[in-house]
Design an enzyme around this catalytic site. Sequence first.
Site, PDB file in Angstrom:
ATOM      1  N   LYS A 162      18.192  -1.717   6.941  1.00 54.89           N
ATOM      2  CA  LYS A 162      18.666  -1.503   5.361  1.00 54.89           C
ATOM      3  C   LYS A 162      17.606  -0.847   4.567  1.00 54.89           C
ATOM      4  O   LYS A 162      16.410  -1.099   4.714  1.00 54.89           O
ATOM      5  CB  LYS A 162      18.667  -2.880   4.883  1.00 54.89           C
ATOM      6  CG  LYS A 162      19.848  -3.019   3.641  1.00 54.89           C
ATOM      7  CD  LYS A 162      20.291  -4.550   3.576  1.00 54.89           C
ATOM      8  CE  LYS A 162      21.179  -4.747   2.282  1.00 54.89           C
ATOM      9  NZ  LYS A 162      21.941  -6.007   2.147  1.00 54.89           N
ATOM     10  N   GLU A 164      32.134 -19.326   1.122  1.00 52.55           N
ATOM     11  CA  GLU A 164      32.110 -20.168  -0.149  1.00 52.55           C
ATOM     12  C   GLU A 164      33.031 -21.522   0.453  1.00 52.55           C
ATOM     13  O   GLU A 164      32.826 -22.558  -0.409  1.00 52.55           O
ATOM     14  CB  GLU A 164      32.939 -19.269  -1.109  1.00 52.55           C
ATOM     15  CG  GLU A 164      31.891 -18.252  -1.598  1.00 52.55           C
ATOM     16  CD  GLU A 164      31.876 -16.884  -0.818  1.00 52.55           C
ATOM     17  OE1 GLU A 164      32.697 -16.786   0.036  1.00 52.55           O
ATOM     18  OE2 GLU A 164      30.816 -16.116  -1.245  1.00 52.55           O
ATOM     19  N   ARG A 221      37.478 -17.968  -3.521  1.00 51.92           N
ATOM     20  CA  ARG A 221      37.908 -18.416  -2.145  1.00 51.92           C
ATOM     21  C   ARG A 221      37.776 -19.669  -1.639  1.00 51.92           C
ATOM     22  O   ARG A 221      38.357 -20.257  -0.822  1.00 51.92           O
ATOM     23  CB  ARG A 221      36.448 -17.750  -1.312  1.00 51.92           C
ATOM     24  CG  ARG A 221      36.395 -16.154  -1.031  1.00 51.92           C
ATOM     25  CD  ARG A 221      37.123 -15.904   0.170  1.00 51.92           C
ATOM     26  NE  ARG A 221      37.385 -14.482  -0.054  1.00 51.92           N
ATOM     27  CZ  ARG A 221      36.705 -13.524   1.120  1.00 51.92           C
ATOM     28  NH1 ARG A 221      35.796 -14.036   1.832  1.00 51.92           N
ATOM     29  NH2 ARG A 221      37.063 -12.175   0.941  1.00 51.92           N
TER      30      ARG A 221
HETATM   31  C1  TPP Z   1      33.052 -13.309  -0.658  1.00 51.96           C
HETATM   32  C2  TPP Z   1      31.900 -12.895  -1.010  1.00 51.96           C
HETATM   33  N1  TPP Z   1      30.626 -13.387  -1.439  1.00 51.96           N
HETATM   34  C3  TPP Z   1      29.617 -13.119  -1.676  1.00 51.96           C
HETATM   35  C4  TPP Z   1      29.555 -11.646  -1.802  1.00 51.96           C
HETATM   36  C5  TPP Z   1      28.282 -10.904  -2.401  1.00 51.96           C
HETATM   37  N2  TPP Z   1      27.693  -9.995  -1.461  1.00 51.96           N
HETATM   38  C6  TPP Z   1      27.949  -8.723  -1.550  1.00 51.96           C
HETATM   39  S1  TPP Z   1      27.196  -7.789  -0.176  1.00 51.96           S
HETATM   40  C7  TPP Z   1      26.514  -9.347   0.366  1.00 51.96           C
HETATM   41  C8  TPP Z   1      25.634  -9.243   1.704  1.00 51.96           C
HETATM   42  C9  TPP Z   1      26.654  -8.501   2.676  1.00 51.96           C
HETATM   43  O1  TPP Z   1      25.588  -8.557   3.935  1.00 51.96           O
HETATM   44  P1  TPP Z   1      26.229  -7.359   5.109  1.00 51.96           P
HETATM   45  O2  TPP Z   1      27.611  -7.675   5.317  1.00 51.96           O
HETATM   46  O3  TPP Z   1      25.371  -7.740   6.221  1.00 51.96           O
HETATM   47  O4  TPP Z   1      25.945  -5.821   4.284  1.00 51.96           O
HETATM   48  P2  TPP Z   1      24.623  -5.242   4.125  1.00 51.96           P
HETATM   49  O5  TPP Z   1      24.551  -5.138   2.772  1.00 51.96           O
HETATM   50  O6  TPP Z   1      23.357  -5.850   4.734  1.00 51.96           O
HETATM   51  O7  TPP Z   1      24.894  -3.974   4.699  1.00 51.96           O
HETATM   52  C10 TPP Z   1      27.015 -10.377  -0.489  1.00 51.96           C
HETATM   53  C11 TPP Z   1      26.616 -11.887   0.061  1.00 51.96           C
HETATM   54  C12 TPP Z   1      30.833 -10.883  -1.479  1.00 51.96           C
HETATM   55  N3  TPP Z   1      30.880  -9.574  -1.964  1.00 51.96           N
HETATM   56  N4  TPP Z   1      31.856 -11.380  -1.514  1.00 51.96           N
END
Ligand code: TPP
Length: 644
Positions: free
Chosen positions: A283, A369, A397
């Site tokens: 990242k 969630e 959710r």
């Molecule tokens: C249901 C939900 N909960 C929380 C989020 C907030 N959120 C956005 S991106 C993320 C992390 C995603 O991590 P990953 O899938 O590993 O992607 P990366 O950013 O590391 O590429 C979170 C918690 C969301 N978008 N949707």
Amino acid sequence: MSDRILDTISTPEDLKPLDGAQLRVLAKEIRDQLIDTVSQTGGHLAPNLGVVELTLGILRALDTPRDRVIWDVGHQGYVFKLLTGRRDRFSTLRQYGGLCGFPKRSESRYDVFDTGHASNSISVALGLAQARDARGTDEQIVAVIGDGSLTGGMAFEALNHAGHLGTKMIVVLNDNEMSISENVGALASYLARVRLDKRYIQLREAVEGSIAKVPGIGAGLVAAGEAAKESFKQLVVPGMVFEELGWKYVGPINGHDVQKVQDAITWARNAEGPVIIHMVTHKGQGYAPAEVSPDEFHGIAPFEVSTGKVNGAKGGPPSFTEVFGEAIVAEAALDERICAITAAMPSGTGLGRFRDAYPDRFFDVGIAEQHAVGFAAGLAVGGRRPVVAIYSTFIQRAYDQIIMDVCLQNLPVVFALDRAGLVGEDGPTHHGVFDMSFLRAVPNLTLCTPADEAELVDMLHTGLQTDGPFAIRYPRGKGVGVALPREPSVLEAGRAQVRRTGTDVALLAWGRMVGVAERAAASLMEAGVSASVVNMRWVKPVDMETVAWAAQRHDLVVTIEENTSIGGAGSAVLEALADMGLTPDVMHLGVPDCFVTHGAMNRLLEEVRLTPSGVSEAVLGRLQRVSESEGERHGQTQSRRRAR
Ligand SMILES: Cc1ncc(C[n+]2csc(CCOP(=O)(O)OP(=O)(O)O)c2C)c(N)n1
């Protein structure tokens, strides 16, 4: 004239003739473009820096838009946007009227699905793959999901279903070991073992090679039957968990090597059944500040490129998030039963200090969630006092768990719902404009919203003293700058606060709209209209006495909420009036019945007219109409009298 390769890429087809050296140059140009644009617009920088080669490889291996790519969450889709005909508009990213920060079907035929909430991409891809098979066409369906998003229950449910159906589809698991913060959970540990333990890979290669070569032994193993083979595989094959669920597993693969990514996808497109390709990326790759702090650069405000420091004046009032973070630490010091739960957003919800101060009472459950709320219910039954801190949009959710697991049993769970109301540049997937409507329908739940950060402290305290479910919804951004209470007080549920008394109009407002109502009242005064302003505080129970007072003492009652105007706080007032048999003239202001777009917060508030001028103009317009129709009625009466 620019001599960037990037400027020659109008469609993904233009990527296909490029050689390795040109692809490396292009990857650098894309990163420069991402950094340059996001430093001005703000946005999800680190996730996109991490998927440059991965996106190039996917687009080179596929035939888009015929082949379909679904981006989980979609925050990592900027590179895809740049390479699918949206380069010229890229500077408008996240701006009002500009490109959306997430995939958007209305924006491009390359965008297959509007995403924003995590963990649904595999379900959607499976649906698309089933529909394809029913049609009898042969396009590829690819879901790209991060290791963080794979922690969400929906992703597990889809893996389970697809493994059972055996449907042909591809999942690209983008494993960067990070959710927004460090990824958590047993699956994350498993992926780490697969990723890091070179012995797996060496052992696999060595053993597979030697089995094939040694006559008798290899054949003997195979002849020993599936059971032996499976248990043997379990020892040496990475990704066995996925294989057991019916998926072919490929990986781990270096996601920063375009050719390797492309080869893996090309292999998978010719394979039968569902395939998961495990790609390892970093990242923030290629920009030092984002590599050092990928969590800070997950989603970042406009910043100075040379330093990585966020622009804008420091200081001013603390944010609601910060005030909540401090207040819960203070509460926890006095009550050891208090626990805090986040669904993968410890810093976004302000729980960083709590995590450091009370690691045993802090739970990051992953992007889960529903589980967060069910887990809190169990803690509450067990005598703990859980505080579930989740953004308004993401608590959607867990509606069933709120109703069944918490409220039906009247359990003392406090919900701290941050980012309630409009959130600005993240747009419709992230606006928290439904919570007042869906929460106030649930029995036993108390629901309140602070007008300022001091009230947030008191409301958290009140919630923790309440023997039942309690939700506080508060907005994104800074408080209004009031002094915080030294000692928090318990507020009386259902008791509003009259802030200003007038005679013509009663402005009944919730949350951030209280300040808007106060400013609207000041300008109404200039127009000769005297307005009362009430900080309603409580959505449930709503203050019946104050509603009655407003109805009986004013010509017009106006409700103002930063929530959909359907079924929210204004509806609570209308219901209260009906219950009391009162029929004043009422106007009901809120977010209209539509999905509000993305853009700067002030611009959006302006669009939905939840600004001081929007409110005062609406009030003046209504008073004018009322007096005109009264005038008409008066005129009609006069002429009827004359006619008699
Ligand atoms: C249901 C939900 N909960 C929380 C989020 C907030 N959120 C956005 S991106 C993320 C992390 C995603 O991590 P990953 O899938 O590993 O992607 P990366 O950013 O590391 O590429 C979170 C918690 C969301 N978008 N949707």
